[in-house]
Design an enzyme around this catalytic site. Structure first.
Site, mmCIF file in Angstrom:
data_model
loop_
_atom_site.group_PDB
_atom_site.id
_atom_site.type_symbol
_atom_site.label_atom_id
_atom_site.label_comp_id
_atom_site.label_asym_id
_atom_site.label_seq_id
_atom_site.Cartn_x
_atom_site.Cartn_y
_atom_site.Cartn_z
ATOM 1 N NE ARG A 101 -39.367 -5.403 -57.510
ATOM 2 C CZ ARG A 101 -38.856 -5.092 -57.260
ATOM 3 N NH1 ARG A 101 -37.674 -6.046 -58.120
ATOM 4 N NH2 ARG A 101 -38.115 -3.547 -57.232
ATOM 5 C CB SER A 139 -32.340 -5.858 -62.292
ATOM 6 O OG SER A 139 -33.025 -5.997 -62.711
#
Ligand code: PNS
Length: 174
Positions: A101, A139
């Site tokens: 990312r 998460s």
């Protein structure tokens, strides 16, 4: 030197996508769906021995992820214990896939891939860039937002969001 043909017997048509998936996010799902354009099959491999404490048990994560990909015969979901490279080496013809990312991810992933390469040079790691719309998602961020009462709509499948809210809400009223 004669160039090798583009397709050789040594090509790895299958990918192993390892992680903690606590919980699975829409970023993970997007990556898997895009990877199906490259690989014949993908094994989502949930690590058993990750150091971080988990919100969902291994069985719960297996069930949730299998439910999400229930209509995708080219995806299997498994758990593994021990070193990732040993698990991959036992599954002939697979390569490891990880998502990136941010530049922070890159630094972590680079050291992980290089350590894995040191352990078993025959296991290759490839990286896919996360779709920009999910580049902020993790998460751990989702767990924090839910535990502080915020909305995570659109960040993960609705049924997992509901289970997470329930799980993180447990104990608050005690
Ligand atoms: O989703 P995560 O927590 O970033 O995934 C990390 C994971 C599970 C891929 C990594 O911790 C892992 O491969 N664990 C298995 C044990 C292992 O092989 N460790 C790496 C040796 S350097």
């Amino acid at each position: 030197m004669k160039a090798k043909s583009a397709r050789t017997k040594s090509m790895k048509p299958h990918a192993i996508y390892p992680g903690s998936f606590d919980p699975l996010t829409n970023g993970h799902i997007n990556l898997v769906e895009r990877a199906l354009n490259i690989f014949e099959s993908i094994t989502i491999a949930i690590a058993q021995n990750s150091r971080k404490p988990k919100v969902f048990s291994m069985d719960e994560r297996l069930q949730m992820i299998r439910k999400v990909f229930a209509d995708s015969p080219r995806i299997e979901v498994e758990s593994f214990e021990g070193l990732l490279v040993d698990y991959v080496a036992n599954k002939d013809g697979f390569t490891v896939m990880r998502g990136i990312r941010t530049t922070e991810d890159f630094e972590y992933e680079l050291s992980l891939a290089q350590a894995n390469r040191h352990l078993r040079p025959e296991v290759e790691t490839i990286f896919m860039m996360t779709d920009p719309q999910f580049s902020y998602l993790s998460s751990s961020m989702i767990r924090e937002i839910v535990s502080l009462g915020g909305s995570t709509k659109g960040m993960l499948p609705d049924f997992i969001e509901d289970l997470l809210k329930k799980r993180l809400g447990e104990g608050k009223s005690k």
